[in-house]
Scaffold this active site. Sequence first.
Site, PDB file in Angstrom:
ATOM      1  CE  LYS A   8      -3.871   1.684   2.916  1.00 27.98           C
ATOM      2  NZ  LYS A   8      -4.678   1.317   4.121  1.00 27.98           N
TER       3      LYS A   8
ATOM      4  CB  SER B  82      -7.977  -0.008   6.057  1.00 32.18           C
ATOM      5  OG  SER B  82      -8.756   1.164   6.113  1.00 32.18           O
TER       6      SER B  82
ATOM      7  CB  SER C  66      -8.078   2.725   3.075  1.00 29.41           C
ATOM      8  OG  SER C  66      -7.169   2.267   4.063  1.00 29.41           O
TER       9      SER C  66
END
Lengths: 439, 53
Positions: free
Chosen positions: A71, A171, A147
Site C-alpha cells: 500500500k 482497512s 482503504s
Amino acid sequence: MSEYTSALDLADRIRRGEVTARAVVAQALEAARTDPFNAFTRMFDSPLDDAQAVDEGRITGPLAGVPFAVKDLFDVAGQVTTAGARLRIGAPAAVQDAEAVRRMKAAGAILIGTLNMDEFAYGFATVNAHFGTTRNPHDPERLAGGSSGGSAASVAAGFVPLSLGSDTNGSVRVPASLCGVWGMRPADEAIPLDGVFPFVELLDAVGPFARTSRDLKVLYEVLSGTTLSGEADGLRVARLDGFFERNAAPEAVRAVDTVMTHLGSDGVAELPEAEGGRSAGFLITAAMGGALHLNTLRGRAMDYDPAVRDRLIAGAMLPSGILAKALHYRDIYRKIFAKLFDRFDILVAPATPVSAPRIDQATILIDGKPASARANLGIYAQAISPTGAAVVSAPVKTSRLPIGLQFIAKPGAEGALFALMHRLEDEGVLGFTQPGGTA
Amino acid sequence: MDDTAYSALRKGAAAYLHLDLPLECEAGVVENLTLLEKHATVLEGYLSKAEGE
C-alpha cells in the site's frame, strides 16, 4: 507456473531450482503493468536485479524470490510515500524502508511496486479522486473495498501472492472480505509501524494479505518476528451476536452459519456494548485524524480528495471533551471484550455486512434504512479495532461473490488462531476462489 | 444548513482552529458533523450505562 501459485510453493520451487526468481518476478511485473483493476500505482526498477541476486544465492530467506507489493503508505527508500494523496506527490522521498518492508526484504521477498488506497487511508472503498478507483477482480463493476483496496485486489487478481496494507478501522478486513483473500489485523503493537504514514496512531496496524492461510501465517511471522505454534483441537469457538447480526445481509449470515455448523459449535458470545465500541472508534478516528491533518488543511484544503477533506474537517471540529469520552469508553470496552476470552478462544463475526457493492451503488440497508454503502462497509470491523485483539479475515468458500469472516483471538493466541484457519481451509470451508472460478 | 448557520460554523472554525472553512465544503462537512453527532449520542448512552453500573 500459475499466477495463483502460493508464496510458499513459489519459494520452494525457486529454492529447488525448478523456476528462477527472475522468471517469477518478471511475470509479476508484466501482470502489474497490464493491471486492468487499477490496483498498482507504481512499479519499481530494481526488482529484476534483486531477483537475479536470489538466483545467484546472494539473497536468501524463507520468502526468497517471492514478489510482493505495498500500500502506498509504507516508506520505500528513495520513493515518495504518497499515502494516496495528490498533495504529497512533491514530498521528499523516504530515506529508508519502513520496518515492515525491511523485514520482508530480509526474508528474501522482492518488492515490485506500490498499491492504490483511499486518500490518507480514510475510507472503505478505494475510490481515489487522484489515483482512480480500484476495481474488484471478481467483478470490475464492484468495489474492491478499502482503504487497502489495491493490496487486496493485487492478490486476488494473481499479480502478487503477498501484499501489505494497513488497518485502522477495517482497512485490511473490508477489502480482504470483498476481494475474497486472506487478511489480518494483528494485535496492537505486534508489528512495528515505523515508516508507515500515520492515520490514527492509537488504532493503526500493519496488515498482510495472502491467498492461503499458510502464506498468511508465514507473512505474519516474518513481519512480527515470531514463530507461532498452536492446536485447533478443543478450541471454544463462538459467534458474536446482536450488533454483528443486526445488519448482516443473507450472504454474511450464511457465512457465519456455514462455519459454526461445520465446527458443530452453538457458542454465542454476547457483546451488547459493540455499538458503543464502534462509535468510540469512529469518534477517535475522526478527532485524531482531523487533528493530524489540521495544519495541512489550513493551507491546502482544496488539494485533498473532497470526500476525505470534508471528513477530516468535521473531525477537526469535534470538541475535545467528546474525544476524551470516546477514549474513556474505549478503555471500558476493551476490558469488557477481554472478558469474553474467559469463556471462548475464538470469536466469529462477519468482516463486512454485505459482499461487494456495485461501484455506483450509493446505499445499503442499515437498521432498516438506506445508509451510505461506503461508510458502512466497515461497521463490523470498526467494532473490533478498539479491542486490540488479533483478527484474521478469512474468505468463506462460495460460488457467489466473496465474503469474509473475522476470526478474533486474544493477543498471544495467534498460533491457535492460525491452526483453526489451516483446519478450516484444509476441510474446504474457508479459502480463496479464483475470480471467475467456482468454490 | 441555512446560510447563517454555516456562516457561524465558519466563524467558529476560523476563531478556534484558524481554519478558513471553504464554502465548497458545506454539504460534506455538515453531513459528516451530523454523523459525528449521531455517534456522540450513541457513545453518551453507552458511557452513562457503563458508569451507572
